[in-house]
Design a protein around this motif. Structure first.
Motif, short mmCIF file in Angstrom:
data_model
loop_
_atom_site.label_atom_id
_atom_site.label_comp_id
_atom_site.label_asym_id
_atom_site.label_seq_id
_atom_site.Cartn_x
_atom_site.Cartn_y
_atom_site.Cartn_z
N ASP A 72 0.81 -1.22 0.00
CA ASP A 72 0.00 0.00 0.00
C ASP A 72 0.85 1.27 0.00
OD1 ASP A 72 -2.61 -1.14 -0.16
OD2 ASP A 72 -2.39 -1.80 1.90
N ARG A 116 -8.11 -1.27 -0.78
CA ARG A 116 -7.53 -1.41 -2.12
C ARG A 116 -8.61 -1.28 -3.19
NH1 ARG A 116 -2.90 -6.11 -0.93
NH2 ARG A 116 -1.69 -4.77 0.51
N TRP A 358 -2.43 -0.08 6.31
CA TRP A 358 -2.23 1.30 5.86
C TRP A 358 -3.39 2.19 6.26
CZ3 TRP A 358 1.42 4.42 3.90
CH2 TRP A 358 1.03 5.57 3.20
#
Length: 447
Positions: A72, A116, A358
């Motif tokens: 990430d 994501r 992240w």
């Protein structure tokens, strides 16, 4: 090689070695293999032990992810990922074993996947594409203010009122140029990294008198691991000047350490914080930084600022007046800079790196301030600190568009999305310092 054989990793198809997360976690620069640093990107394992010293973004920022999944942050920080992957090829030493998850088992699988997916949505919506007219006009307004400050001295003379008015304008120029160099530093204006780097040197060097290399060295570490002690340089003020965060403050008290009277830090913050950071620390340290690291191009850009400033104002103000004007401008800039940059971070969670995903890393370390035309301008759109940290290369004029999507993801996973009024955010800096100071004192006296 002997170390890898002892680890028990098996070669996969095509001779590619396969590793477990346990093996990778031992290559963090510490522990059983202190000289080795590995990280994972898209299930591929890379040995950065030697490359980290040559990493364009600095050795520390990439080393902060040694022993961890760096997929990430890799996506977040790099524009031309295909080009970067070519340079990474010689570092490839293997891949995760088929039975290993794509990221550490301790991380929230669904949250990582959802973020994501959000990243893919952001790209499809074109939110990473800049509006060049926005940044051009922003630069123009800085230049207009800079010229106006000189015209006031030229036309009205060097008496007190014109002097102070010009100082306020120049302080505004410095603050706003600071937000603009931040855009170029994050590669969010042009599609090519080198174009951003070139203009970044002009804005931070010629308009502000600071080195781009110094900013890059510090700021990307901050983004990689925000509010992580010993990884984020922005919290290096702990413990020498301040006791930060609930966990670290108690730890400091238990260890009976007292570098400062931390229970009074919410008071002396007004003395050694906003008014002093730029004039008394940054002002000399940036020169030390560029000379020590032999960043001669940055030094030349910096000197162009000082030469222009003194040639411009010396004929009207003399040596003492010009030096006084410069110090006053730095004082104004320092107060502006510290209050804006710290309102999003100091009141938030500060601790050692726990290697969480992240999305969670950024949300626990950042908060937002309400949107308004003034707040956007005053803070350089850093009132959208959450969105900026999640998508550091996103042009700032698109933060408001992605904010509802980020809020939705937070709500789905029960993560707090903090957004507050500007003055409340300022007050929370002081309140958090007071709270952590009291925690330190209690631990210091009773534990």
């Amino acid at each position: 090689m002997e170390e890898r054989e002892r680890s028990g990793s098996e070669p996969g198809r095509g001779g590619m070695r396969r590793f477990t997360w346990e093996e990778i976690g031992q290559r963090s620069g510490r522990g059983p293999a202190p000289q080795e640093r590995w990280l994972v990107i898209d299930r591929k394992v890379y040995d950065i032990s030697h490359f980290c010293r040559r990493h364009p973004g600095g050795s520390r920022v990439i080393s902060h992810y040694a022993g961890q999944d760096a997929t990430d942050p890799f996506i977040a920080f790099h524009l031309d990922k295909a080009l970067v992957r070519k340079y990474m090829s010689p570092l490839l030493i293997g891949e995760l074993a088929p039975d290993q998850p794509s990221f550490e088992p301790s991380k929230n699988k669904k949250l990582v996947e959802d973020f994501r997916e959000l990243r893919a949505t952001v790209e499809k919506m074109g939110l990473l594409q800049p509006n060049h007219a926005f940044f051009f006009l922003y630069l123009c307004h800085i230049l207009v203010l800079d010229v106006a400050a000189w015209l006031i001295i030229w036309y009205f003379g060097a008496s007190l009122v014109p002097f102070l008015f010009s100082a306020v304008l120049l302080g505004t120029v410095q603050a706003q140029a600071g937000w603009l160099q931040h855009d170029f530093g994050h590669l969010s204006v042009f599609s090519k990294s080198r174009w951003n780097h070139w203009v970044h040197k002009f804005v931070i060097g010629h308009l502000k008198g600071a080195p781009a290399s110094w900013w890059n060295h510090l700021h990307f570490q901050h983004h990689a691991k925000p509010n992580c002690f010993r990884k984020d340089p922005d919290v290096n003020m702990h413990p020498l000047f301040f006791a930060l965060g609930k966990t670290l403050s108690v730890e400091l008290g238990v260890q009976k350490k007292k570098f400062m009277p931390y229970n009074h830090q919410h008071k002396y913050f007004f003395i050694i914080g906003p008014p002093a950071l730029v004039p008394l620390y940054f002002q000399w340290y940036i020169f030390y930084f560029v000379v020590q690291r032999k960043q001669w191009v940055d030094l030349a850009w910096m000197m162009s600022f000082y030469i222009r400033f003194f040639l411009t104002y010396l004929p009207f103000l003399g040596v003492k007046g010009t030096l006084g004007l410069h110090l006053l401008v730095r004082f104004i800039e320092s107060n502006w800079f510290v209050w804006v940059t710290q309102m999003n971070h100091i009141p938030m969670h500060i601790d050692y790196d726990k290697n969480v995903d992240w999305f969670s890393t950024q949300l626990q370390a950042t908060c937002n301030v309400h949107q308004s035309f003034f707040n956007d301008w005053f803070s350089g759109h850093l009132n959208f600190q959450i969105e900026h940290h999640l998508f550091p290369t996103m042009p700032r004029h698109n933060y408001w568009k992605v904010a509802p999507l980020v809020k939705s993801l937070c709500a789905k996973h029960g993560i707090e999305y903090q957004c507050k009024p500007l003055l409340t955010a300022f007050a929370d800096i002081v309140h958090s310092l007071k709270d952590s100071g009291e925690l330190w004192l209690d631990a210091y006296l009773h534990k």
